[in-house]
Design a protein around this motif. Sequence first.
Motif, PDB file in Angstrom:
ATOM      1  N   GLU A 126       0.773  -1.190  -0.061  1.00 53.61           N
ATOM      2  CA  GLU A 126      -0.033  -0.022   0.097  1.00 53.61           C
ATOM      3  C   GLU A 126       0.766   1.288   0.141  1.00 53.61           C
ATOM      4  OE1 GLU A 126      -0.135  -2.283   2.073  1.00 53.61           O
ATOM      5  OE2 GLU A 126      -0.256  -1.722   4.368  1.00 53.61           O
ATOM      6  N   GLU A 127       2.134   1.148   0.123  1.00 53.56           N
ATOM      7  CA  GLU A 127       3.125   2.243  -0.057  1.00 53.56           C
ATOM      8  C   GLU A 127       3.323   2.547  -1.447  1.00 53.56           C
ATOM      9  OE1 GLU A 127       5.244   1.759   4.472  1.00 53.56           O
ATOM     10  OE2 GLU A 127       6.260   1.193   2.426  1.00 53.56           O
ATOM     11  N   GLY A 175      -1.314   0.361  -3.558  1.00 56.78           N
ATOM     12  CA  GLY A 175      -1.349   1.885  -2.982  1.00 56.78           C
ATOM     13  C   GLY A 175      -2.063   2.829  -4.018  1.00 56.78           C
ATOM     14  N   GLU A 176      -2.069   4.012  -3.969  1.00 59.71           N
ATOM     15  CA  GLU A 176      -2.925   5.067  -4.654  1.00 59.71           C
ATOM     16  C   GLU A 176      -2.316   4.854  -6.189  1.00 59.71           C
ATOM     17  OE1 GLU A 176      -4.266   8.126  -3.412  1.00 59.71           O
ATOM     18  OE2 GLU A 176      -4.473   7.447  -1.474  1.00 59.71           O
ATOM     19  N   SER A 177      -3.505   4.968  -6.927  1.00 57.28           N
ATOM     20  CA  SER A 177      -3.205   5.034  -8.157  1.00 57.28           C
ATOM     21  C   SER A 177      -4.301   5.940  -9.080  1.00 57.28           C
ATOM     22  CB  SER A 177      -3.251   3.693  -8.973  1.00 57.28           C
ATOM     23  OG  SER A 177      -4.557   3.111  -8.890  1.00 57.28           O
ATOM     24  N   VAL A 178      -3.914   6.648 -10.101  1.00 55.59           N
ATOM     25  CA  VAL A 178      -4.764   7.447 -10.780  1.00 55.59           C
ATOM     26  C   VAL A 178      -4.263   7.419 -12.368  1.00 55.59           C
ATOM     27  CG1 VAL A 178      -3.317   9.435 -10.358  1.00 55.59           C
ATOM     28  CG2 VAL A 178      -5.845   9.690 -11.041  1.00 55.59           C
ATOM     29  N   GLU A 225       5.163  16.083 -11.143  1.00 54.48           N
ATOM     30  CA  GLU A 225       4.930  16.904  -9.804  1.00 54.48           C
ATOM     31  C   GLU A 225       3.937  16.299  -9.043  1.00 54.48           C
ATOM     32  OE1 GLU A 225       4.759  20.980 -11.345  1.00 54.48           O
ATOM     33  OE2 GLU A 225       3.578  21.306  -9.506  1.00 54.48           O
ATOM     34  N   TYR A 226       2.819  15.594  -9.733  1.00 50.80           N
ATOM     35  CA  TYR A 226       1.483  15.122  -8.822  1.00 50.80           C
ATOM     36  C   TYR A 226       2.283  13.860  -8.158  1.00 50.80           C
ATOM     37  CZ  TYR A 226      -2.962  13.389  -7.996  1.00 50.80           C
ATOM     38  OH  TYR A 226      -4.243  13.098  -7.313  1.00 50.80           O
ATOM     39  N   GLN A 283       5.535  13.495  -0.926  1.00 53.34           N
ATOM     40  CA  GLN A 283       5.821  14.592   0.091  1.00 53.34           C
ATOM     41  C   GLN A 283       4.655  14.359   1.225  1.00 53.34           C
ATOM     42  OE1 GLN A 283       6.022  18.061  -2.410  1.00 53.34           O
ATOM     43  NE2 GLN A 283       8.013  17.462  -2.990  1.00 53.34           N
ATOM     44  N   THR A 284       3.501  14.031   0.655  1.00 51.56           N
ATOM     45  CA  THR A 284       2.396  14.131   1.769  1.00 51.56           C
ATOM     46  C   THR A 284       2.145  12.727   2.212  1.00 51.56           C
ATOM     47  OG1 THR A 284       1.005  13.500  -0.132  1.00 51.56           O
ATOM     48  CG2 THR A 284       1.055  15.922   0.519  1.00 51.56           C
ATOM     49  N   ASP A 303       4.278  14.931  -5.254  1.00 51.71           N
ATOM     50  CA  ASP A 303       3.295  15.506  -3.978  1.00 51.71           C
ATOM     51  C   ASP A 303       2.922  14.129  -3.409  1.00 51.71           C
ATOM     52  OD1 ASP A 303       2.179  17.640  -2.778  1.00 51.71           O
ATOM     53  OD2 ASP A 303       0.371  16.727  -3.317  1.00 51.71           O
ATOM     54  N   MET A 304       2.529  13.032  -4.080  1.00 51.21           N
ATOM     55  CA  MET A 304       1.932  12.034  -3.289  1.00 51.21           C
ATOM     56  C   MET A 304       3.213  11.411  -2.334  1.00 51.21           C
ATOM     57  SD  MET A 304      -0.203   9.926  -6.083  1.00 51.21           S
ATOM     58  CE  MET A 304       0.615   8.461  -5.945  1.00 51.21           C
ATOM     59  N   THR A 345       1.444   9.835   0.857  1.00 50.24           N
ATOM     60  CA  THR A 345       0.406   9.141   0.440  1.00 50.24           C
ATOM     61  C   THR A 345       1.245   7.808  -0.077  1.00 50.24           C
ATOM     62  OG1 THR A 345      -0.590  11.266  -0.299  1.00 50.24           O
ATOM     63  CG2 THR A 345      -1.552   9.026  -1.135  1.00 50.24           C
TER      64      THR A 345
END
Lengths: 86, 187, 388
Positions: free
Chosen positions: B79-80, B135-138, B152-153, B159-160, B156-157, B162
């Motif tokens: 999930e990381e 983990g997160e995906s888009v 950049e996106y 840095q935050t 940001d994932m 996510t």
Amino acid sequence: MEELIEKLKVQIIKQLNLEDVEPDEIDPNEMLFDANGELGLDSIDALELIVLLDKEYGIKIKNQDEGKKIFHSLNTMAEYILQHQN
Amino acid sequence: MKQTTTYPCCEIKAGTININGRVIYENTALPFPKFIKGAYKEFELNYPKFHKMDRLCKLAFVAAHFLLKDGQLDGYAPEEIGVVMANSNSTLHTDSKYTDSIKDRDNYFPSPAVFVYTLPNIMVGEICIKYNIKGESVFFVSNQFDKEMLLEYSQDMLQTETAKICLTGWVDYTDEDYHAILYLVNE
Amino acid sequence: MKKTPIYIIADNIISSLGFTTKANWKKIVAEQTGVTCHHDPSIYPTPVWISKIQEDILATKAAQQLQSAAQYSKLEQLFLLSILDATSNVSVDLTAEDTLIIVASTKGNIDLLEHKNRGKFPKERVQLGSLAKQVQLYFKNPNTPLVVCNACISGVLAMDVAKRLLRKKKYKNIVVTGGDLISEFTLSGFQSFKAMSNAPCKPYDKNRIGINLGEGIGTVVLSTNKPAHQNEVITIDGGASSNDANHISGPSRTGDGLFIAINKALKDAHCPKEEIDYMSMHGTATPYNDEMESKAIALANLQEVPLNSLKGYIGHTLGAAGLIESIVAIQSLKDNLLYRSLGFEELGVPKKINVIEKTSSKPLQKCLKTASGFGGCNAAMIFSKSST
């Protein structure tokens, strides 16, 4: 029956896009949807086989549970076709 | 923004596979299906499901292979790991193939195995299955490849918090052209 | 560290139930469904149970409200009408540098690719980027729109993308709009998956057999500026996505993917699970999806929290679903009203869950929205209401 099974092997390979499988490699008694089996078929493949029966043999399967029995092996599939074909 | 050139990168276009600026496989004479199958065999990917994938997924899958094959995701929990991908034509090639199968009502056999590949995030799904990424995906669609925006996106994932590592890039396929460029954004 | 609050300052829903959020909400509260049996051979050879936007009303509205309506495809017209309505009562400048438009769709103008429709619009309009460009140009927005195309979680995920960009202070306002049409493409595809129900769908019910497709648009206007002159505000507190890493078309057998997304969203929102008053679920009414959701809810220990699925009212609107269902969930928060999960009679999922059987009042503050889709993707988001 033998002839139908050979024909089915070729049709299945084409319909399921099993590029690297040779017809001889499919054992007519082997479970088609065995997770550890040679073919590694899954639920989408089961739906494709329903399309194949409709397209090639004009047989419509409404109930998916019925499909499980029919697509147990090549033998069961061939038997079903022989019984239901007009 | 961080210098993008330092991220591990795999690019596939015009019959060439390029890793971090170095050509590792070239066969410019072949049409795409033969080219990608050639690469699959040459580098022994050995993944039976590959043959059932549509062309777009094959392209993405091979590109991801070169960034992830040597255990680059070891040490990260599923999930990381994030995935941020984009293209311009979504699944146009497979969409056209599918619409051909429903144009004739007298020969009407919509194929589920073709239909399932008419969503571009399916290639993200295929990569997630192979490398156990949860983990997160888009998936974005844009007319132009906007490398800065995607990186950049992803940054940001990170840095935050996510995600701790992210597979990021562009994978586009049409009958006329194809282009995959993936980065492993790791900091 | 406190995160930048993201206010949901306006919204719109277009579906078979009407052309505004209010019209839709009114019918939902009255337990009316927009799912009906259509026999239209131009979209499918046999009768299908679907939820369709009324074509004649759309034509009238497009002619009345849009400039050069004929230049736009049906879906583009719907996006434009939805954004027009959503932004009609708020002071957000769509032409400003710090306003962005995000479009969510699974198939966009896919109907234009069908053989019967070819040549009606320029070829490039099947590209989602070109569709979004039409929306951008119409509203004279200076920024290239983002398009999120991520199967059935597109709507929720697009709001999560907006959340990230707003928190990063890249924009002050973001209009998120999501939509999909009913086309022969999607109908025949879902039919080939044997995923469609030949009656109104029954989420979580023992006798559920599949989905009803629906068409619709949902639009929200998000802002980091707190709306003035309001007693209460609605915010996006957190959101997350995940992947099952299990199967490209079947949901996870364990529910762990959706569980990961729910957990991450709660963490992102700094929200203990005990504070969730209500859950607006995906609930497609396919046997496997609903089963998976019940397992994820059990893993998250949320089985007591009342939940519903909107699918019985307007079907599965694909890329719009996450947006429309979120907007309806926000209406629930505003009105302290939980609507009945239409189609549900007897629990038919392996884990016990609390499906809402009767439309009733309850004080509400926080809600969880979930979505899951092909490709093994899941998304979750937390909305809350607070007084100013």
